[in-house]
Design a protein around this motif. Structure first.
Motif, PDB file in Angstrom:
ATOM      1  N   PHE B 284     -11.743  10.999  -4.322  1.00  0.00           N
ATOM      2  CA  PHE B 284     -12.479   9.863  -3.736  1.00  0.00           C
ATOM      3  C   PHE B 284     -12.555   8.715  -4.751  1.00  0.00           C
ATOM      4  CE2 PHE B 284     -15.341  12.995  -1.212  1.00  0.00           C
ATOM      5  CZ  PHE B 284     -14.278  13.302  -0.399  1.00  0.00           C
ATOM      6  N   LEU B 285     -12.867   9.073  -5.983  1.00  0.00           N
ATOM      7  CA  LEU B 285     -13.073   8.027  -6.988  1.00  0.00           C
ATOM      8  C   LEU B 285     -11.760   7.341  -7.350  1.00  0.00           C
ATOM      9  CD1 LEU B 285     -15.739   9.590  -9.365  1.00  0.00           C
ATOM     10  CD2 LEU B 285     -16.033   8.219  -7.323  1.00  0.00           C
ATOM     11  N   ILE B 286     -10.694   8.137  -7.465  1.00  0.00           N
ATOM     12  CA  ILE B 286      -9.396   7.543  -7.799  1.00  0.00           C
ATOM     13  C   ILE B 286      -8.966   6.607  -6.674  1.00  0.00           C
ATOM     14  CG2 ILE B 286      -6.949   8.042  -8.190  1.00  0.00           C
ATOM     15  CD1 ILE B 286      -7.933  10.746  -9.408  1.00  0.00           C
ATOM     16  N   LEU B 287      -9.140   7.078  -5.432  1.00  0.00           N
ATOM     17  CA  LEU B 287      -8.777   6.255  -4.272  1.00  0.00           C
ATOM     18  C   LEU B 287      -9.625   4.982  -4.226  1.00  0.00           C
ATOM     19  CD1 LEU B 287      -8.446   8.417  -1.029  1.00  0.00           C
ATOM     20  CD2 LEU B 287      -6.720   7.001  -2.129  1.00  0.00           C
ATOM     21  N   GLY B 288     -10.900   5.128  -4.427  1.00  0.00           N
ATOM     22  CA  GLY B 288     -11.821   4.001  -4.256  1.00  0.00           C
ATOM     23  C   GLY B 288     -11.773   3.037  -5.430  1.00  0.00           C
ATOM     24  N   GLY B 289     -11.510   3.570  -6.629  1.00  0.00           N
ATOM     25  CA  GLY B 289     -11.497   2.726  -7.831  1.00  0.00           C
ATOM     26  C   GLY B 289     -12.568   3.202  -8.799  1.00  0.00           C
ATOM     27  N   THR B 290     -12.185   4.108  -9.687  1.00  0.00           N
ATOM     28  CA  THR B 290     -13.128   4.744 -10.609  1.00  0.00           C
ATOM     29  C   THR B 290     -14.001   3.712 -11.321  1.00  0.00           C
ATOM     30  OG1 THR B 290     -11.459   6.406 -10.963  1.00  0.00           O
ATOM     31  CG2 THR B 290     -13.278   6.399 -12.501  1.00  0.00           C
ATOM     32  N   GLY B 291     -15.298   3.976 -11.347  1.00  0.00           N
ATOM     33  CA  GLY B 291     -16.198   3.081 -12.072  1.00  0.00           C
ATOM     34  C   GLY B 291     -16.705   1.927 -11.236  1.00  0.00           C
ATOM     35  N   HIS B 316       0.572  19.211   7.942  1.00  0.00           N
ATOM     36  CA  HIS B 316       0.859  19.021   6.512  1.00  0.00           C
ATOM     37  C   HIS B 316       0.382  17.648   6.039  1.00  0.00           C
ATOM     38  CE1 HIS B 316       3.131  22.658   6.840  1.00  0.00           C
ATOM     39  NE2 HIS B 316       3.868  22.143   7.805  1.00  0.00           N
ATOM     40  N   TRP B 317      -0.733  17.209   6.610  1.00  0.00           N
ATOM     41  CA  TRP B 317      -1.212  15.861   6.292  1.00  0.00           C
ATOM     42  C   TRP B 317      -1.470  15.698   4.799  1.00  0.00           C
ATOM     43  CZ3 TRP B 317      -5.852  14.154   4.213  1.00  0.00           C
ATOM     44  CH2 TRP B 317      -6.823  15.145   4.006  1.00  0.00           C
ATOM     45  N   GLN B 318      -1.803  16.786   4.132  1.00  0.00           N
ATOM     46  CA  GLN B 318      -2.113  16.657   2.708  1.00  0.00           C
ATOM     47  C   GLN B 318      -0.885  16.247   1.901  1.00  0.00           C
ATOM     48  OE1 GLN B 318      -4.618  19.555   0.958  1.00  0.00           O
ATOM     49  NE2 GLN B 318      -6.277  18.827   2.232  1.00  0.00           N
ATOM     50  N   PHE B 319       0.303  16.566   2.438  1.00  0.00           N
ATOM     51  CA  PHE B 319       1.517  16.123   1.757  1.00  0.00           C
ATOM     52  C   PHE B 319       1.604  14.597   1.777  1.00  0.00           C
ATOM     53  CE2 PHE B 319       5.917  14.663   2.232  1.00  0.00           C
ATOM     54  CZ  PHE B 319       6.426  15.059   1.017  1.00  0.00           C
ATOM     55  N   PHE B 320       1.374  14.027   2.958  1.00  0.00           N
ATOM     56  CA  PHE B 320       1.429  12.566   3.059  1.00  0.00           C
ATOM     57  C   PHE B 320       0.284  11.928   2.274  1.00  0.00           C
ATOM     58  CE2 PHE B 320       3.566  14.260   6.793  1.00  0.00           C
ATOM     59  CZ  PHE B 320       4.803  13.649   6.646  1.00  0.00           C
ATOM     60  N   PHE B 321      -0.832  12.623   2.303  1.00  0.00           N
ATOM     61  CA  PHE B 321      -1.953  12.132   1.529  1.00  0.00           C
ATOM     62  C   PHE B 321      -1.616  12.125   0.038  1.00  0.00           C
ATOM     63  CE2 PHE B 321      -5.914  12.677  -0.787  1.00  0.00           C
ATOM     64  CZ  PHE B 321      -6.591  11.564  -0.336  1.00  0.00           C
ATOM     65  N   GLY B 322      -0.928  13.168  -0.390  1.00  0.00           N
ATOM     66  CA  GLY B 322      -0.509  13.247  -1.795  1.00  0.00           C
ATOM     67  C   GLY B 322       0.350  12.049  -2.183  1.00  0.00           C
ATOM     68  N   LEU B 323       1.236  11.651  -1.268  1.00  0.00           N
ATOM     69  CA  LEU B 323       2.085  10.485  -1.532  1.00  0.00           C
ATOM     70  C   LEU B 323       1.231   9.233  -1.711  1.00  0.00           C
ATOM     71  CD1 LEU B 323       5.093  10.947   0.933  1.00  0.00           C
ATOM     72  CD2 LEU B 323       4.989  11.420  -1.519  1.00  0.00           C
ATOM     73  N   LEU B 324       0.239   9.098  -0.846  1.00  0.00           N
ATOM     74  CA  LEU B 324      -0.650   7.933  -0.932  1.00  0.00           C
ATOM     75  C   LEU B 324      -1.372   7.917  -2.283  1.00  0.00           C
ATOM     76  CD1 LEU B 324      -2.145   5.522   0.498  1.00  0.00           C
ATOM     77  CD2 LEU B 324      -3.932   7.175   1.024  1.00  0.00           C
ATOM     78  N   LEU B 325      -1.863   9.097  -2.666  1.00  0.00           N
ATOM     79  CA  LEU B 325      -2.605   9.189  -3.920  1.00  0.00           C
ATOM     80  C   LEU B 325      -1.706   8.795  -5.090  1.00  0.00           C
ATOM     81  CD1 LEU B 325      -5.451  10.009  -4.692  1.00  0.00           C
ATOM     82  CD2 LEU B 325      -4.601  12.291  -5.194  1.00  0.00           C
ATOM     83  N   LEU B 326      -0.471   9.276  -5.012  1.00  0.00           N
ATOM     84  CA  LEU B 326       0.502   8.957  -6.048  1.00  0.00           C
ATOM     85  C   LEU B 326       0.698   7.440  -6.136  1.00  0.00           C
ATOM     86  CD1 LEU B 326       2.076  10.919  -7.807  1.00  0.00           C
ATOM     87  CD2 LEU B 326       4.038  10.615  -6.296  1.00  0.00           C
ATOM     88  N   VAL B 328      -1.389   5.122  -5.251  1.00  0.00           N
ATOM     89  CA  VAL B 328      -2.582   4.476  -5.810  1.00  0.00           C
ATOM     90  C   VAL B 328      -2.580   4.602  -7.328  1.00  0.00           C
ATOM     91  CG1 VAL B 328      -5.089   4.607  -5.981  1.00  0.00           C
ATOM     92  CG2 VAL B 328      -3.990   4.735  -3.742  1.00  0.00           C
ATOM     93  N   VAL B 329      -2.284   5.827  -7.797  1.00  0.00           N
ATOM     94  CA  VAL B 329      -2.323   6.059  -9.239  1.00  0.00           C
ATOM     95  C   VAL B 329      -1.261   5.212  -9.948  1.00  0.00           C
ATOM     96  CG1 VAL B 329      -1.941   7.772 -11.037  1.00  0.00           C
ATOM     97  CG2 VAL B 329      -3.347   8.339  -9.060  1.00  0.00           C
ATOM     98  N   LEU B 330      -0.087   5.098  -9.309  1.00  0.00           N
ATOM     99  CA  LEU B 330       1.004   4.381  -9.969  1.00  0.00           C
ATOM    100  C   LEU B 330       0.871   2.869  -9.847  1.00  0.00           C
ATOM    101  CD1 LEU B 330       4.121   6.562  -9.054  1.00  0.00           C
ATOM    102  CD2 LEU B 330       2.933   6.383 -11.243  1.00  0.00           C
ATOM    103  N   ALA B 332      -1.862   0.963  -8.036  1.00  0.00           N
ATOM    104  CA  ALA B 332      -3.151   0.297  -7.801  1.00  0.00           C
ATOM    105  C   ALA B 332      -4.240   1.036  -8.555  1.00  0.00           C
ATOM    106  CB  ALA B 332      -3.465   0.230  -6.297  1.00  0.00           C
ATOM    107  N   ARG B 333      -4.222   0.876  -9.878  1.00  0.00           N
ATOM    108  CA  ARG B 333      -5.160   1.656 -10.698  1.00  0.00           C
ATOM    109  C   ARG B 333      -6.607   1.382 -10.353  1.00  0.00           C
ATOM    110  NH1 ARG B 333      -2.671   3.850 -15.236  1.00  0.00           N
ATOM    111  NH2 ARG B 333      -4.615   4.920 -15.611  1.00  0.00           N
ATOM    112  N   GLY B 334      -6.895   0.208  -9.829  1.00  0.00           N
ATOM    113  CA  GLY B 334      -8.274  -0.108  -9.460  1.00  0.00           C
ATOM    114  C   GLY B 334      -8.672   0.447  -8.109  1.00  0.00           C
ATOM    115  N   GLY B 335      -7.790   1.237  -7.484  1.00  0.00           N
ATOM    116  CA  GLY B 335      -8.108   1.820  -6.187  1.00  0.00           C
ATOM    117  C   GLY B 335      -8.292   0.773  -5.103  1.00  0.00           C
ATOM    118  N   VAL B 336      -8.863   1.210  -3.983  1.00  0.00           N
ATOM    119  CA  VAL B 336      -9.053   0.319  -2.839  1.00  0.00           C
ATOM    120  C   VAL B 336      -9.890  -0.896  -3.232  1.00  0.00           C
ATOM    121  CG1 VAL B 336     -10.116   0.121  -0.565  1.00  0.00           C
ATOM    122  CG2 VAL B 336      -8.880   2.195  -1.178  1.00  0.00           C
ATOM    123  N   ILE B 337     -10.974  -0.649  -3.962  1.00  0.00           N
ATOM    124  CA  ILE B 337     -11.869  -1.769  -4.284  1.00  0.00           C
ATOM    125  C   ILE B 337     -11.210  -2.713  -5.280  1.00  0.00           C
ATOM    126  CG2 ILE B 337     -14.116  -2.400  -5.224  1.00  0.00           C
ATOM    127  CD1 ILE B 337     -15.275  -0.010  -3.930  1.00  0.00           C
TER     128      ILE B 337
END
Ligand SMILES: Nc1ncnc2c1ncn2[C@@H]1O[C@H](COP(=O)(O)OP(=O)(O)O)[C@@H](O)[C@H]1O
Ligand SMILES: [Mg+2]
Lengths: 249, 347
Positions: B284-291, B316-326, B328-330, B332-337
């Protein structure tokens, strides 16, 4: 002569077989700049760290205003007025200049566990911080994140933080390193004024600055103090010439 | 040197001076908070009770994430064991209600205590238990840093998880039902709208509390501890006490969320204590923007929405979710916010 504010007595520290500090005794008197010079690896930073409490000596002691500091950690010593700057600038990079200096003023106040009022609106701390920022020559840069400061400005920020600690001694580890000659001269002038606030133990490689500013100089070689004296005495000391000044000059 | 640096004014972010007009971060935060409220109310108006429940779940997970954000986002401590406090909060609610509903005293000494179905009492108890557990775990874990800290918090979480599984008194592996949702004075908590409104208000109070903490003396030291512990020591502040205090507050907040989650599902099980949940809170925090103050809400909202939408399309939605997370990390380091509001994570 006035009593020394800082006394270092018989301090020794080994890293394995390496004697980084070898029976060092020196002191710091009110109003003086006491420079500590010596080749790279002589043990200058290691000595400073034992004074600030970051590392524990194997033997010897450090006294501040006559009081032994044994058993007091780095935070405790900072609160007693040991203000230091690091050889490699060490500030909170994401904080602004103002936040960094307010943090130092907060540390000096000894009150951190307050959870409700906004610290940046604490006029006591903020006023103090602005004062120190001005003295360090950083006015106008309060809102700039430390990470975006130029190298020389970051050194000034460390000085401002040291000032906010209500210092009784300054321990400055190569404050002019990496500064241009203009910046170094300006910083030298600043140090010349600060000595009256609290005496300065100054580790520095810039020999012009050292000889211009210092009241006394101690020369450290392989962890040992090989000479202590006025700039003139050190200049005329044959051993110092041989082991240190000769190779630099 | 550029003479004037444009500092992103971040009204609701810690440390910012009061902005003349609302900054983008403030607007994004307001949109998130009010958006969740509007979603819940709208779903109720259209008779979509399931959607009201989903919004309630988002709010509760956001509270749990807000607890983690205090230590991770502000203090820089990567706790991989926050399910422990979530689950302890859940079991606190479950056990107190269990005794009250079965008329079997929880203990008779030093006074007779028959359990309770009162949410305020349950919340307070859950927060005290979460705080105590965090104090014990934090005191030991904070001796380490980096990967060791991650591992030791995970290990403590797993210990509590296996304890819950192997302790038969409260359902063991099967979990513990709460037959009637616990009560709150003046509300009908069984009404999905009432319960949603209550949880939303708790979320706002928690986020407001964290904003206040972040701006306080304590918050300044906490955020300095994340950036440079050596420097904090050198200005006379010991990082250990600051970080442990944050850990204790964090444990209490996440336990509060756990108590609410138990009441949402009217059921507590060891899955609340599992490391999957610890991982989800981190996500949640990585997606949203830690801090970022509202990161846990943005992250939990996006996560639950994707689970609902993608979960309907593919197992297998978690697979697609994993791609999204990847992504974000690569990218959009600030996440959604960070993406919406721009600027740095701390004002
Ligand atoms: N933590 C440490 N462990 C082992 N050796 C060290 C450590 N710190 C410093 N040293 C060694 O001690 C000597 C003195 O180092 P230092 O005090 O940094 O010298 P200076 O500041 O005079 O350049 C060097 O040989 C250095 O490699
Ligand atoms: Mg050095």
């Amino acid at each position: 002569m006035a009593d020394p504010i800082l006394e270092i007595r018989g301090l020794s520290k080994s890293f394995g077989a390496l004697k980084a500090t070898d029976d060092v005794t020196l002191d710091l008197r009110p109003g003086e700049i006491h420079a500590l010079i010596g080749p790279n690896g002589a043990g200058k930073s290691t000595l400073i760290k034992q004074v600030t409490g970051e590392i524990a000596p194997d033997a010897g002691e450090v006294r501040l205003s006559g009081r032994s500091l044994a058993g007091i950690d780095a935070a405790g010593r900072a609160r007693l007025g040991m203000a230091r700057s690091f050889q490699v600038s060490s500030v909170a990079a994401e904080f602004t200049v103002m936040q960094n200096v307010v943090l130092a003023a907060q540390g000096a106040s000894g009150v951190t566990f307050r959870f409700f009022r906004p610290v940046m609106r604490d006029e006591g701390l903020a006023g103090r911080a602005r004062d120190c920022i001005a003295q360090a020559g950083l006015s106008g840069r309060e809102a700039v994140p430390a990470a975006e400061l130029a190298h020389g400005e970051r050194r000034k920020l460390e000085i401002a933080m040291a000032l906010a600690l209500e210092p009784r001694v300054f321990l400055l580890d190569e404050p002019m390193a990496g500064m241009g000659s203009e910046g170094a001269t300006a910083l030298g002038d600043l140090l010349d004024r600060l000595r009256h606030r609290a005496p300065i133990l100054l580790v520095e490689h810039d020999m012009d600055a050292v000889f211009r500013l210092s009241d006394r100089i101690s020369v450290l070689v392989y962890g040992r103090v090989v000479a202590t004296g006025t700039p003139d005495e050190i200049r005329g000391n044959a051993e110092v010439q041989r082991v240190y000044l000769g190779e630099e000059a | 040197m550029s003479p004037v640096e444009q500092i992103p004014a971040a009204g609701s972010e810690p440390m910012a001076a009061a902005p003349a007009r609302p900054s983008r971060a403030t607007l994004v935060n307001a949109a998130l908070g009010l958006g969740l409220l509007a979603f819940g109310l709208g779903a109720w108006a259209m008779g979509e009770v399931f959607m009201v429940t989903l919004a309630t779940k988002v709010a509760i997970l956001a509270i749990a994430g807000a607890g983690l954000n205090l230590v991770l986002g502000y203090g820089g401590l990567v706790s991989f064991g926050h399910a422990a406090y979530f689950g302890l909060g859940g079991y606190t609610a479950g056990i107190l209600a269990h005794h009250a509903l079965n008329y079997t005293p929880l203990f008779e000494w030093p006074f007779l205590f028959e359990g309770t179905t009162s949410m305020p009492v349950i919340w307070l108890t859950a927060m005290v238990i979460g705080a105590l557990a965090a104090a014990a775990i934090g005191a030991l874990s904070l001796r380490t840093t980096g990967v060791y800290f991650i591992m030791i918090t995970l290990a403590f979480g797993q210990m509590i998880f296996y304890f819950a599984i192997s302790w038969p008194a409260y359902g063991g592996e099967d979990g513990l039902p709460i037959y009637v949702r616990n009560g709150f004075p003046g509300l009908d908590t069984l009404d999905p709208l009432h319960f949603f409104g209550l949880v939303w208000a708790v979320l706002m109070a928690v986020l407001g509390g964290i904003a206040m903490l972040a701006r306080s003396r304590f918050g300044l030291a906490l955020q300095a501890a994340r950036q440079n512990r050596q420097r904090l020591m050198a200005v006379g502040i010991r990082p250990g006490g600051v970080l442990l205090t944050a850990f204790v507050i964090s444990g209490a907040i996440t336990a509060l969320a756990g108590a609410l989650y138990a009441d949402l599902n009217r059921f507590v099980s060891p899955s609340m204590l599992s490391w999957h949940l610890s991982g989800e809170l981190l996500v949640f925090l990585i997606l949203g923007g830690t801090g970022r103050l509202f990161a846990p809400l943005a992250g939990a909202g996006l996560y639950i929405a994707l689970e609902h939408l993608l979960g309907g399309v593919s197992d297998h939605w978690q697979f697609f979710f994993g791609l999204l997370l990847l992504a974000v990390v690569l990218f959009a380091r600030g996440g959604v916010i960070g993406f919406l509001a721009g600027g740095k994570r701390h004002g």
